[in-house]
Design an enzyme around this catalytic site. Structure first.
Site, PDB file in Angstrom:
ATOM      1  N   ASN A 160       0.804  -1.220   0.000  1.00 34.45           N
ATOM      2  CA  ASN A 160       0.000   0.000   0.000  1.00 34.45           C
ATOM      3  C   ASN A 160       0.841   1.275   0.000  1.00 34.45           C
ATOM      4  O   ASN A 160       0.387   2.319  -0.428  1.00 34.45           O
ATOM      5  CB  ASN A 160      -0.962   0.012   1.195  1.00 34.45           C
ATOM      6  N   THR A 220     -26.358  -9.313   9.645  1.00 31.97           N
ATOM      7  CA  THR A 220     -27.177  -8.971   8.478  1.00 31.97           C
ATOM      8  C   THR A 220     -26.323  -8.256   7.433  1.00 31.97           C
ATOM      9  O   THR A 220     -25.564  -7.340   7.766  1.00 31.97           O
ATOM     10  CB  THR A 220     -28.358  -8.083   8.918  1.00 31.97           C
ATOM     11  N   CYS A 236      -2.575   4.701   7.887  1.00 33.76           N
ATOM     12  CA  CYS A 236      -2.610   4.302   9.287  1.00 33.76           C
ATOM     13  C   CYS A 236      -1.427   4.842  10.077  1.00 33.76           C
ATOM     14  O   CYS A 236      -1.553   5.183  11.231  1.00 33.76           O
ATOM     15  CB  CYS A 236      -2.644   2.790   9.402  1.00 33.76           C
TER      16      CYS A 236
END
Ligand code: PLP
Length: 396
Positions: free
Chosen positions: A153, A244, A332
């Site tokens: 990344n 869900t 990050c």
């Protein structure tokens, strides 16, 4: 004040939603809000769409629809893959990964070390290339999983996945194959990803890196691979990931995969040209600039450039005030003040590591964005060099 042109060059952190993705999602946010687990038609219609999307995501990596599990993000997919492998092979206490992985993999491995596992962190050389010789020797009958990212990344450097896949497959271990997982979060949509060719058992992907929304991802698990879910509850995703389903975002992910697959070749060529233009111009106008991993195989959209004797955060601040957005290291680690663990592993010199900027492009960038950067950045570098204490003391 005149309106500044906004130039977004941080697409490895996150991407803009594609308009086609938004169109695909809206009906699920407005009308089709049924629960896909419901038995009546208002829910089952949504379930049918989920299954179509599953096929679409599967096709983008040459997998079967039933091998795709929808998750909430790349991090969840990475965590699930590694922890599932360890649960599948409780007698095996060894993991192989690399020093340059995303924290979504590295921090799981560190936690497992605390629990008594042994982790081999493969090193890279100054070009960001993997030490393949040591890898062959590290595979053992105690290895449960090899988790190696497809594309980095921060630098965009690609690892030789095909060769790794072959080496893992040829290593005969009694009691089940050593599982091969890749974090393909940055690779999908930028380079071809084929789970058959790469002989992968598991693969992680994330929606928001390819113009789908945040909060949706997927995990590919090869048919027949032992699998243990991370989230336990209802029967969703065939009992492999409870909760869900995030139906609108999953619909968006499917559309994003379809768009990325369709345009892969042309987009890669387009992005590569823009990236080369950016690098050529900055190398010729900014003395003391180094492109990290320039000679290695890389993603076409990513450029990691270190500017010697300057603080990267200061560069970002000046870029920001000019409406240009980029990153220092990964999203990050940005702001942590610590040098990037990826660039440290590549032994980028101390005089340059703190002045490292990542530019990452997408299909929504064009030449005028690069021209704006080239117009602004050399002046910023010059100004910062003049005032920076780092320009005389390299021991930052
Ligand atoms: N893996 C890589 C290589 C990444 O770049 C990222 C995000 O930056 C992740 C994993 C985490 O993905 P997500 O933000 O979807 O959790």
């Amino acid at each position: 004040m005149r309106d500044l042109k906004q130039v977004y060059l941080d697409n490895n952190a996150t991407t803009a939603l594609a308009p086609e993705v938004v169109d695909e999602m809206l009906p699920f946010l407005r009308e089709h809000y049924g629960n896909p687990s419901s038995t009546y038609s208002f829910g089952s219609r949504v379930r049918d769409v989920l299954e179509k999307v599953r096929s679409c995501v599967a096709a983008s990596i040459n997998a079967l629809p039933e091998e795709i599990i929808f998750t909430s993000c790349g991090t969840e997919s990475d965590n699930t893959a590694i922890l599932s492998a360890l649960e599948a092979y409780p007698e095996r206490r060894h993991i192989i990964t690399t020093v340059v992985e995303h924290p979504a993999v590295l921090n799981v491995c560190r936690k497992m070390e605390d629990k008594g596992y042994t982790v081999t962190y493969l090193k890279v050389d100054s070009n960001g290339r993997l030490d393949m010789e040591s890898f062959a020797g590290d595979l053992s009958c105690g290895t449960a999983i090899v988790s190696i990212m497809y594309a980095n990344n921060e630098t965009g450097i690609l690892f030789p996945m095909e060769e790794l896949g072959r080496m893992i497959e040829s290593r005969n271990v009694s009691g089940g194959k050593i599982l091969f997982h890749t974090d393909a979060v940055q690779a999908l949509g930028k380079v071809p990803v084929d789970v058959q060719r790469l002989k992968l058992d598991m693969l992680s992907l994330s929606g928001h890196k390819l113009h789908a929304p945040k909060g949706v991802g997927a995990l590919y698990v090869r048919k027949g691979t032992p699998f243990y879910p991370l989230l336990i509850g209802g029967h969703q995703e065939n009992g492999r990931r409870s909760g869900t389903e995030n139906t609108a975002s999953i619909a968006g992910l499917g559309k994003a995969c379809e768009l990325a697959t369709k345009a892969l070749k042309e987009e890669a060529a387009y992005l590569g040209k823009l990236r080369d233009k950016l690098e050529t111009a900055l190398l010729s106008t900014c003395p003391g600039a180094i492109v990290n991993g320039r000679t290695s195989e890389r993603l076409p959209n990513t450029s990691s450039i270190s500017f010697e004797h300057i603080d990267g955060e200061a560069i970002l601040m000046f870029l920001d005030s000019n409406g240009i957005y980029a990153a220092s290291g990964s999203a990050c680690s940005s702001g942590s003040g610590k040098p990037s663990h990826v660039l440290e592993a590549m032994t980028v010199p101390a005089s340059a590591i703190h002045g490292s900027i990542r530019f990452s492009l997408s299909r929504y960038n064009d030449s005028s964005d690069i021209e704006r950067l080239i117009e602004v950045l050399p002046g910023i570098i010059k100004k910062l060099r003049e005032i920076s204490p780092l320009s005389t003391t390299c021991g930052h």
